[in-house]
Design a protein around this motif. Sequence first.
Motif, mmCIF file in Angstrom:
data_model
loop_
_atom_site.group_PDB
_atom_site.id
_atom_site.type_symbol
_atom_site.label_atom_id
_atom_site.label_comp_id
_atom_site.label_asym_id
_atom_site.label_seq_id
_atom_site.Cartn_x
_atom_site.Cartn_y
_atom_site.Cartn_z
ATOM 1 N N VAL A 169 -3.361 -4.354 3.124
ATOM 2 C CA VAL A 169 -3.215 -3.096 2.379
ATOM 3 C C VAL A 169 -1.923 -2.388 2.778
ATOM 4 N N THR A 170 -1.597 -2.387 4.066
ATOM 5 C CA THR A 170 -0.354 -1.764 4.520
ATOM 6 C C THR A 170 0.858 -2.447 3.915
ATOM 7 N N HIS A 171 0.829 -3.773 3.860
ATOM 8 C CA HIS A 171 1.967 -4.517 3.279
ATOM 9 C C HIS A 171 2.145 -4.175 1.802
ATOM 10 N N VAL A 172 1.048 -4.131 1.047
ATOM 11 C CA VAL A 172 1.148 -3.851 -0.393
ATOM 12 C C VAL A 172 1.642 -2.423 -0.624
ATOM 13 N N VAL A 173 1.069 -1.452 0.099
ATOM 14 C CA VAL A 173 1.444 -0.048 -0.107
ATOM 15 C C VAL A 173 2.898 0.195 0.298
ATOM 16 N N LEU A 174 3.304 -0.312 1.459
ATOM 17 C CA LEU A 174 4.679 -0.100 1.907
ATOM 18 C C LEU A 174 5.680 -0.834 1.021
ATOM 19 N N SER A 175 5.316 -2.007 0.506
ATOM 20 C CA SER A 175 6.205 -2.711 -0.419
ATOM 21 C C SER A 175 6.394 -1.915 -1.703
ATOM 22 N N LEU A 176 5.295 -1.296 -2.170
ATOM 23 C CA LEU A 176 5.383 -0.459 -3.371
ATOM 24 C C LEU A 176 6.287 0.743 -3.129
ATOM 25 N N LEU A 177 6.128 1.409 -1.990
ATOM 26 C CA LEU A 177 6.962 2.569 -1.681
ATOM 27 C C LEU A 177 8.426 2.168 -1.530
ATOM 28 N N THR A 178 8.678 1.035 -0.880
ATOM 29 C CA THR A 178 10.055 0.562 -0.718
ATOM 30 C C THR A 178 10.676 0.239 -2.066
ATOM 31 N N PHE A 179 9.881 -0.364 -2.958
ATOM 32 C CA PHE A 179 10.367 -0.681 -4.305
ATOM 33 C C PHE A 179 10.742 0.596 -5.059
ATOM 34 N N VAL A 180 9.890 1.615 -4.973
ATOM 35 C CA VAL A 180 10.171 2.878 -5.681
ATOM 36 C C VAL A 180 11.436 3.532 -5.120
ATOM 37 N N VAL A 181 11.571 3.549 -3.786
ATOM 38 C CA VAL A 181 12.765 4.138 -3.177
ATOM 39 C C VAL A 181 14.013 3.349 -3.559
ATOM 40 N N GLY A 182 13.908 2.013 -3.555
ATOM 41 C CA GLY A 182 15.055 1.184 -3.910
ATOM 42 C C GLY A 182 15.527 1.410 -5.334
ATOM 43 N N VAL A 183 14.580 1.502 -6.277
ATOM 44 C CA VAL A 183 14.957 1.762 -7.676
ATOM 45 C C VAL A 183 15.532 3.167 -7.824
ATOM 46 N N ALA A 184 14.983 4.135 -7.072
ATOM 47 C CA ALA A 184 15.493 5.512 -7.151
ATOM 48 C C ALA A 184 16.945 5.589 -6.684
ATOM 49 N N GLN A 185 17.336 4.713 -5.747
ATOM 50 C CA GLN A 185 18.709 4.724 -5.263
ATOM 51 C C GLN A 185 19.707 4.226 -6.309
ATOM 52 N N THR A 186 19.188 3.599 -7.378
ATOM 53 C CA THR A 186 20.078 3.072 -8.425
ATOM 54 C C THR A 186 20.254 4.045 -9.587
ATOM 55 N N LYS A 187 19.829 5.293 -9.425
ATOM 56 C CA LYS A 187 19.930 6.236 -10.543
ATOM 57 C C LYS A 187 21.385 6.494 -10.938
ATOM 58 N N ASN A 188 22.310 6.421 -9.972
ATOM 59 C CA ASN A 188 23.724 6.576 -10.312
ATOM 60 C C ASN A 188 24.225 5.416 -11.167
ATOM 61 N N TRP A 189 23.666 4.242 -10.958
ATOM 62 C CA TRP A 189 24.085 3.083 -11.736
ATOM 63 C C TRP A 189 23.762 3.274 -13.215
ATOM 64 N N ARG A 190 22.611 3.888 -13.487
ATOM 65 C CA ARG A 190 22.253 4.145 -14.877
ATOM 66 C C ARG A 190 23.282 5.054 -15.541
ATOM 67 N N ARG A 191 23.728 6.070 -14.816
ATOM 68 C CA ARG A 191 24.741 6.974 -15.364
ATOM 69 C C ARG A 191 26.064 6.252 -15.575
ATOM 70 N N TRP A 192 26.437 5.384 -14.660
ATOM 71 C CA TRP A 192 27.670 4.615 -14.821
ATOM 72 C C TRP A 192 27.578 3.662 -16.016
ATOM 73 N N GLU A 193 26.397 3.058 -16.204
ATOM 74 C CA GLU A 193 26.211 2.143 -17.337
ATOM 75 C C GLU A 193 26.302 2.904 -18.652
ATOM 76 N N GLU A 194 25.684 4.081 -18.733
ATOM 77 C CA GLU A 194 25.769 4.888 -19.956
ATOM 78 C C GLU A 194 27.205 5.313 -20.231
ATOM 79 N N LYS A 195 27.945 5.612 -19.185
ATOM 80 C CA LYS A 195 29.351 5.982 -19.348
ATOM 81 C C LYS A 195 30.162 4.825 -19.908
ATOM 82 N N ILE A 196 29.878 3.605 -19.427
ATOM 83 C CA ILE A 196 30.592 2.425 -19.921
ATOM 84 C C ILE A 196 30.207 2.139 -21.363
#
Length: 487
Positions: A169-196
Amino acid sequence: MAGGEGEGAEAGAGASEITLEYTPTWIVASVCSVIVVISLLFERLLHRLGKRLLKTNKKTQYEALLKIQKELMLLGFISLMLGVFQSATQKICVKESVMRHLLPCPLQSSGNASAKYGAAMFTGMVGGARRLLSGEGAVDDYCLRKGKVPILSLEALHQLDIFIFNLAVTHVVLSLLTFVVGVAQTKNWRRWEEKIQQSDHNGPQMIKHVQEFKFVRDHFKGHGIYWRIFGWMRSFFKQFYGSVTEEDYTAMRLGFIAKHCRGNPKFNFYNYMIRAFEVDYKKVVGISWYLWGLLMIFLLLNVHGWYVYTWLSLAPFILLLAVGCKMEHVITELAVEVAQKHTAIEGDVVVAPSDDLFWFHRPKVVLYLIHFILFQIAFEIAFFFWLLVAYGYKSCIVGKHAHAIARLVLSIASRILCGYSTLPLYVIVSHMGSSFKKAIFDDNVSEDLVNWAQSARRRKGNKKTNADMATPSTDERHGGAVQMTNA
């Protein structure tokens, strides 16, 4: 008096171990009702979540949810096996001397070790609460009558069951949280893609010296061994701040499009990366067979005085730093290759993706390493809190308090670094190989391609079968020839 004392003793013994035969029915029904209601609510929650994901066309997340359900089913089966075979383990008897080796905690005194260990094992068997499947009393002193001890007590089986469930359960929950944090760090990439996507590149392209491009200027400082060492050092420290800049994103995006979809300059590179990462997450969230094997090794090495867990806690942190440094250095090598091959460039910088930039020429190796890192970190965190709840902070199995706190802090820091830097780096750099992933196509296109490939295989198989039926065998041809000769 004697009879009264005997009856009282018998009643006291019966009160200490009440079976279902002497348990009020309202207690049995109430406890079962609570367990069933909680299980049904959890099952309906997962069902509704799955329907919502399908309704919003998030098939990849839905498949990840199915993966989690499979892991929960596996945990239930493991728990069932531990319950069913606990009576059998009580009948596996070994000499007491065998149980004195490879202990997580040392025996207090050698003189009374035998008596203390036998008493502890008997207390563990009598105090075990999980006797519904195992039977009653008959196996409690089965090994003690032979002058031996059972290989594992009921209490130890119960604690092991809780630990395995807690780890998964710890592995699944922490993997989910890490995935959410990792995707959140790419929010600038979305803005750069829209600009392009909104920019117009149909105008005349200017010719610039290669050093005028910020992407090259940031990563390429010169030739020689000194600058190569400087490049590795810069890659190591850059993973802690601004791991991917706008210039990095633009250059790698153009390099991917130039290699794999040259005819579509408006290809949405950001959406492709996120779809591919969601597919990879399905593999990371599960516990593969080799991770279960590593768990067995970790449990084996938990021996007092070896301090193996202290060194094992360093492994994921060091490996995480190495992976992040390598991902950053891949970007540096892309820039160095551009600077070495070109003096001036017309338009924007276009890098050349290649598998040669990665370990063993396989970008997928990084995903396996991240999977191992996340599991090892989950093991450290789950193991610490399990020991804290089951035995207390002062237990000898916790080890030295300074080491235990250091392992916990290191594990949490590794999780933060992985979600903040390493995963976002993997999301984009993993596509700088020689091939692309099937996530480059939309879900509908992918399904059509898979159906077409399956239909093609079936048609090929049918043609081969018909050809084999139509072609006479060697014996038939030989028999026909003999008949013609006789005629």
